[in-house]
Each structure stands twice: as structure tokens, then as C-alpha cells.
Design an enzyme around this catalytic site. Sequence first.
Site, PDB file in Angstrom:
ATOM      1  N   ASP A   1      45.228  38.645  42.811  1.00  0.00           N
ATOM      2  CA  ASP A   1      46.295  38.667  42.334  1.00  0.00           C
ATOM      3  C   ASP A   1      46.308  41.052  41.437  1.00  0.00           C
ATOM      4  OD1 ASP A   1      47.360  36.798  42.731  1.00  0.00           O
ATOM      5  OD2 ASP A   1      46.494  36.038  41.202  1.00  0.00           O
TER       6      ASP A   1
ATOM      7  N   GLU B   1      57.709  42.725  42.229  1.00  0.00           N
ATOM      8  CA  GLU B   1      58.702  42.007  43.039  1.00  0.00           C
ATOM      9  C   GLU B   1      59.580  42.044  43.312  1.00  0.00           C
ATOM     10  OE1 GLU B   1      54.539  41.007  46.066  1.00  0.00           O
ATOM     11  OE2 GLU B   1      54.379  40.253  44.167  1.00  0.00           O
TER      12      GLU B   1
ATOM     13  N   ASP C   1      52.492  41.174  38.666  1.00  0.00           N
ATOM     14  CA  ASP C   1      52.177  40.578  39.769  1.00  0.00           C
ATOM     15  C   ASP C   1      52.496  38.927  39.429  1.00  0.00           C
ATOM     16  OD1 ASP C   1      51.411  39.901  42.802  1.00  0.00           O
ATOM     17  OD2 ASP C   1      50.544  38.716  42.206  1.00  0.00           O
TER      18      ASP C   1
END
Length: 505
Positions: free
Chosen positions: A434, A352, A260
Amino acid sequence: MDYRAEPWRDLGGYRGRFVALRPPRCGEPRRPHGQSRHRRGCSGVKTVQAYRFALDLTPTQERAVLAHAGAARVAHNWTLARVKAVMDQRAAERSYGVADADLTPALGWSLPALRKAWNEAKSQVAPWWGECSKEAFNTGLDALARALKNWSDSRCGKRAGRPVGFPRFKSRRRSTPSVRFTTGTIRVEPDRKHVVLPRLGRLKLHESARKLARRLDAGTARILSATVRRDGGRWHVAFCVKVERAERSPGRPAAEVGVDLGIKHLAVLSTGEPVPNPRHLDTSARRMRRLAQRMSRRIGPDRRTGRRPSKRWEAARGQVARAHARVANLRRDGLHKLTTRLAGEYGTIVVEDLNVAGMLRNRRLARRIADAGFAELRRQLAYKTAWNGGRLVVADRWYPSSKTCSGCGAVKAKLALVERTYNCPTCGLTLDRDLNAARNLAALAHKATDARSGRESSNGRGADRKTRLSGPVAVKRQPGTASAGQAGTVPPQGGTSNHRLTKVH
């Protein structure tokens, strides 16, 4: 052991230290020169990569390189002016009602067509053309051919992304000096401290080229081109090389990790490890601001009056350029170390698909987002996982990794950016925001594995892969109202595949 007498072998990744290889035991066949321990009994993977080295040029050599870069700029600007003149002439003739068959002949935009037009006029345009290598002019023509093709494809819808504008003329002061060599003598000297380029001769390297020389000596690499470019006041040479890399496997092939990305921490791994954000731009901002102010007080160029800059302004501009180059080098070095470690250890990495362009519109966070280098980190992970035999999984841009509970799978309707701790009202899980998102990303690796194995799954909208005969079954997903199998999520690491997502108020 005498390291000088031992032939060096490419171990692919050992840098900055000596590695002594043991001699073969009794009865063990000796490895051929250049063969790596990482080879798995086949020829390996062929890829194209770059080797970039800093140069230490003499004043005479620097003037020669600048002359070649200027030749590339002259060829680019003259050919672009010719293309624009022909386009304007044909447009004017059409406005007068001239038939298409009677229009001025069009000038082709391909590299051979542009090169033919330049060769016909180079004696009048550049009588000094014989002083530079033909590759210098080919550099400018190739850049123009690519720019025209990108502009044409963007207008016709063949090119994805933002619209590409029409090519512009290159300025002597604003453009980056660069020249590319594709033919002629391009080699690394046996001392590995010098390179030979066409018309430029023997150039000294600031560092050793042993990594490239080992592959060239072993026959596992072939130089395709060499580009000399000035970045941040320093000259570099980049070799585009076709390399045969040995097949490798990560240290933990079955391990999966979610990454992340953020600003507070550059990356948070699903294992719980936070990677600190060095913030090189913020650290150097005070010095860069002082240097910029110093340059603004000098006498700079003025295009309106034709005033040339002073020597003190040129020196101050060089200091500013070196300061920016130092920040870029520090950022690139940190990202390379992080991505190399992740790609060499984990078999599956999940990241992501961030909308960085949209995130940069936030004027409060734009500078820090740009300083983090999210796109560069993902780019490096993409090719390094392929080199190391791993797999990179990119989560959907609309996947709610931060809003989803990694314990029970509940999805929050809203989650403010200031909420740095995730509190799940359903199962009572309290976790760093996170770290919770990283665990959800790691869980997506299971879904990617199921999709590769051919198992049925649902897409991000909650619709089945196969459309039923009775009609579509897609339903708009609302936060926290669909099951885990129909919300585009996957079972978290805790194994909550049988849990139902509940409405979070």
C-alpha cells in the site's frame, strides 16, 4: 475575558472549544463583525452547502411533520397514477390505429404541469389539503418530476451510469418521511436553539445552530430551503444555504500526498502514515444481529392478510434502525475528520478512481468494502480541497499503482492480492504494498502539473497527444515493456525519469 460579552466570529473550522480573539492594537483598524481572519482581501468563494441539525420534537409536532410527509406521499402517488393512466391509454389507442392528433392529451412531466394537474383535482383527492402547507405537496410533485426526467434521460442516452427505472409508488411504511420547504418563514431563532418553519412553527434543536447563525448574522449566508427528514428513528432538519466562504490556502501549499485506499488500512499516505480502518460495521455486527433476531420473533405486519404490527415489533424495529444509524454516523464522522485534515494540510491530493461497483461483486470482501466508504471519502475530498484552495487529482482507473515499483519504475505483470509486500526483482526494493502504491500516486501530481502548464505528455495508451500525418502511433501497452514516459506513468519520487521499464518475469 468575558466570553459572553465578546461577539462570536466565524473562524471556519474551530469546533468544540472557545477561541478568544485579541483586541486590536493601537493604530490597527478594527475588523468588521463577522469577518474572518482567513479572508485574503476579496469577497471569497460562493458555494451551496448544507447545515444539518437534530430536532427534539414534541408528540404534537411529530404528528404535524408526519402529516406533511404523508401529504407529499399522497401527491406523489396520485400524480404518478395519473401519468401511468395517460401513458397506458395513449399506448392502447395507438394499438387500435388511432392517429396521433386524436390521442388522449398527454400530461406534462415538468413540475409546473404536474402542479397544475394536482391543483385541479386536490379538492376531490385530498379534501384536507388546507391543513398542510403547499410546500408538502410540492415536495412530492418535485420528486416525481425529477424521477420522470431521470428515467426519460436514461432511456434516451442523455444520462450516464446505470439505467434508471420508472418511478414507483411510495409506501407509508417503507418510504422515509421527508418534507422540504422553499418559501415562507424559515429562520433560526436568536437563542440559536430553535428554528421556525412554515405551518410547523417553532421547533427545538437538539444542538446549537451557532455555526449557521454566525454566517446569517454576518450576511455571508442565505437560506435557500429547509428539509425535515427522519433518519434512524430521529428527526433532522437540513438547511440548504448559499454561503460566501473566505478564501483559504492549505497549511503546506506545495506539499503533495498520495492516498491509497484499502481494507486492512482505510488509507495509506505516501508519507508513510497508515490510517487504521475502524470497521464500525464489524464491531457492531454482533449487537445488530441480536436486535434483528429479536425483531423477527415479534409479530410484524403482513400485507397479504392486512395484519398490523405489534407495539413490541415497532419498538424492536426502532432499535435496529438506531443501531444502523449509529454505524453510519460513526463512519461519517471518521471520514470527515480524515478528509478535513488532508484538505487543510496538503496542497495536492492524489487518489484512485476505484471501480467500487465491481469490487462489491466479490462476496468475500463486499461487506468490508461497503463499510469503508471509498466513494464518500472521495466526494468529501473533492469539495473540501476546493474550499481550502487545494487540488484533487484522480488517477486513471487502469493506472497500475500497486504493480509499479516506486523506486525504478518497473511494472509487474501480475500481483496477487495476498502479496502484501512489494518485492522488485529489478532494483531489489522491498516495501509495503500500500505504501508503494501511495508513492506512485503522489508521483502523478507532477504529471498533472505538467499537463496544466501545457507541456507535452503522453496518454494512458502510450500515444502522443498530437497525431502525426503518417498515421496513428498508438501502441497497445504491455506490462513492463514501455518507457516511463509512454506507459501512462510518471517519474517516481526518487527521480527515475531516465530509467527504462524492464520486463519482470
